[in-house]
Design an enzyme around this catalytic site. Sequence first.
Site, PDB file in Angstrom:
ATOM      1  N   ASN A  10       0.821  -1.301  -0.098  1.00 56.98           N
ATOM      2  CA  ASN A  10       0.019  -0.004   0.060  1.00 56.98           C
ATOM      3  C   ASN A  10       0.761   1.367  -0.035  1.00 56.98           C
ATOM      4  O   ASN A  10       1.342   1.528   0.996  1.00 56.98           O
ATOM      5  CB  ASN A  10      -1.008  -0.028   1.254  1.00 56.98           C
ATOM      6  CG  ASN A  10      -1.931   1.258   1.285  1.00 56.98           C
ATOM      7  OD1 ASN A  10      -1.694   1.699   0.491  1.00 56.98           O
ATOM      8  ND2 ASN A  10      -2.343   1.374   2.406  1.00 56.98           N
ATOM      9  N   LYS A  12       0.360   4.227  -0.367  1.00 56.79           N
ATOM     10  CA  LYS A  12      -0.616   5.708  -0.057  1.00 56.79           C
ATOM     11  C   LYS A  12      -0.147   6.786  -1.032  1.00 56.79           C
ATOM     12  O   LYS A  12      -0.199   6.633  -2.149  1.00 56.79           O
ATOM     13  CB  LYS A  12       0.117   5.802   1.333  1.00 56.79           C
ATOM     14  CG  LYS A  12      -0.270   4.396   2.360  1.00 56.79           C
ATOM     15  CD  LYS A  12      -0.140   4.762   3.946  1.00 56.79           C
ATOM     16  CE  LYS A  12      -0.186   3.359   4.533  1.00 56.79           C
ATOM     17  NZ  LYS A  12      -0.186   3.581   6.020  1.00 56.79           N
ATOM     18  N   HIS A  95      -9.733   1.293   4.623  1.00 56.40           N
ATOM     19  CA  HIS A  95      -8.410   1.318   5.329  1.00 56.40           C
ATOM     20  C   HIS A  95      -8.522   2.336   6.738  1.00 56.40           C
ATOM     21  O   HIS A  95      -9.372   3.200   6.627  1.00 56.40           O
ATOM     22  CB  HIS A  95      -7.274   1.867   4.438  1.00 56.40           C
ATOM     23  CG  HIS A  95      -5.897   1.917   4.883  1.00 56.40           C
ATOM     24  ND1 HIS A  95      -5.230   2.851   5.696  1.00 56.40           N
ATOM     25  CD2 HIS A  95      -4.948   0.974   4.826  1.00 56.40           C
ATOM     26  CE1 HIS A  95      -4.492   2.600   6.117  1.00 56.40           C
ATOM     27  NE2 HIS A  95      -3.751   1.520   5.620  1.00 56.40           N
ATOM     28  N   GLU A  97      -6.831   4.528   7.877  1.00 57.81           N
ATOM     29  CA  GLU A  97      -6.830   6.347   7.229  1.00 57.81           C
ATOM     30  C   GLU A  97      -8.095   6.538   6.769  1.00 57.81           C
ATOM     31  O   GLU A  97      -8.397   7.822   7.170  1.00 57.81           O
ATOM     32  CB  GLU A  97      -5.526   6.425   6.506  1.00 57.81           C
ATOM     33  CG  GLU A  97      -4.146   6.315   7.436  1.00 57.81           C
ATOM     34  CD  GLU A  97      -2.975   5.413   6.585  1.00 57.81           C
ATOM     35  OE1 GLU A  97      -3.002   5.814   5.246  1.00 57.81           O
ATOM     36  OE2 GLU A  97      -1.927   5.125   7.265  1.00 57.81           O
ATOM     37  N   GLU A 165      -6.156  -4.970  10.567  1.00 49.60           N
ATOM     38  CA  GLU A 165      -4.837  -4.011  10.846  1.00 49.60           C
ATOM     39  C   GLU A 165      -5.295  -3.315  12.007  1.00 49.60           C
ATOM     40  O   GLU A 165      -6.085  -2.295  12.009  1.00 49.60           O
ATOM     41  CB  GLU A 165      -4.780  -3.059   9.829  1.00 49.60           C
ATOM     42  CG  GLU A 165      -4.450  -3.625   8.138  1.00 49.60           C
ATOM     43  CD  GLU A 165      -3.871  -2.504   7.448  1.00 49.60           C
ATOM     44  OE1 GLU A 165      -2.677  -2.820   6.941  1.00 49.60           O
ATOM     45  OE2 GLU A 165      -4.337  -1.668   6.998  1.00 49.60           O
ATOM     46  N   GLY A 171       2.146   2.192  10.973  1.00 49.81           N
ATOM     47  CA  GLY A 171       2.915   3.279  10.530  1.00 49.81           C
ATOM     48  C   GLY A 171       3.558   3.698  12.077  1.00 49.81           C
ATOM     49  O   GLY A 171       4.260   4.710  12.130  1.00 49.81           O
ATOM     50  N   SER A 211       2.867  -2.380  10.325  1.00 52.63           N
ATOM     51  CA  SER A 211       4.485  -2.556  10.550  1.00 52.63           C
ATOM     52  C   SER A 211       5.000  -3.718  10.293  1.00 52.63           C
ATOM     53  O   SER A 211       5.768  -4.305  10.988  1.00 52.63           O
ATOM     54  CB  SER A 211       4.841  -2.160  12.320  1.00 52.63           C
ATOM     55  OG  SER A 211       4.216  -0.774  12.450  1.00 52.63           O
TER      56      SER A 211
HETATM   57  P1  PGA Z   1       2.394   0.314   7.802  1.00 57.60           P
HETATM   58  O1  PGA Z   1       1.139   0.318   7.212  1.00 57.60           O
HETATM   59  O2  PGA Z   1       2.992  -1.078   7.044  1.00 57.60           O
HETATM   60  O3  PGA Z   1       3.465   1.358   7.336  1.00 57.60           O
HETATM   61  O4  PGA Z   1       2.196   0.046   9.155  1.00 57.60           O
HETATM   62  C1  PGA Z   1       0.401  -0.521   6.868  1.00 57.60           C
HETATM   63  C2  PGA Z   1      -0.895  -0.100   6.380  1.00 57.60           C
HETATM   64  O5  PGA Z   1      -1.177   1.002   6.259  1.00 57.60           O
HETATM   65  O6  PGA Z   1      -1.896  -0.896   5.322  1.00 57.60           O
END
Ligand code: PGA
Length: 249
Positions: A10, A12, A95, A97, A165, A171, A211
């Site tokens: 992903n 982003k 997601h 976000e 998630e 993140g 992560s």
């Molecule tokens: P990350 O993000 O691996 O940077 O924690 C995962 C995601 O947003 O799907």
Amino acid sequence: MRDKPVLIANWKMHKNLSETKAFIDALSKRDGLTQAWVGITPSFTALSTAASLAVNTPIHIGAQTLHEQAKGAFTGEVSARQIREAGGSFVLIGHSERRHVYKESDTLIHEKLKIALEEGLKPILCIGETLQERESGQTEAVLERQLASALNGLPKSDSLTIAYEPVWAIGTGVVASPEVAQETQVLSRKIIGSIHGEAFSKKISILYGGSVKPENAGKLLSEPDIDGALIGGASLDVQSFYQIIEACL
Ligand code: PGA
């Protein structure tokens, strides 16, 4: 359950066109990609370029979100059909976000899932609890609400994939331990079973995200109910994304 590990990058709001091209050129030359289901979600502006580059490679290209209507006066939005036309075959829905920064509701996520299925895009439905929800013992209730609201009334599609998630792991560098991730994947599978039946819940892939890195991917994916990973930060570098793929084969 997985037939192959599903590994999705992903991106982003990262990568311009030349970075997208360099990444896909480099990744497509690596060995063993066909042993996994490998997907990338670039920005909308790079979707068509990425999809053209990925033709005749084992890499699938998808979108990070979509609009819940087929078409209309929705300034700034992108429809399922436009994603398909640009060469996208799958889409992330809900997601964290999108849920937390853009305040997407459970009802909206249900509508998005519905149109993705109707238009033939493979949906990756993201679910997960916040730290405060986990610490106050609400994880099961949150996952139940998110899954029931998203899935109720929709057909049991084999193309559906779930990504668990935990919001506290996205993140942050704080990865869920393989034990906690496994336990929560089992819980999600049980909830899906109560909505769509146990046989269906056993068939679908449930990914873990938050992560994931080359150092922890193999251990996470060795858990029986973790069928793949959704990777943010560590998917931006081709070497690191490929190391995750290798660790999961
Ligand atoms: P990350 O993000 O691996 O940077 O924690 C995962 C995601 O947003 O799907």
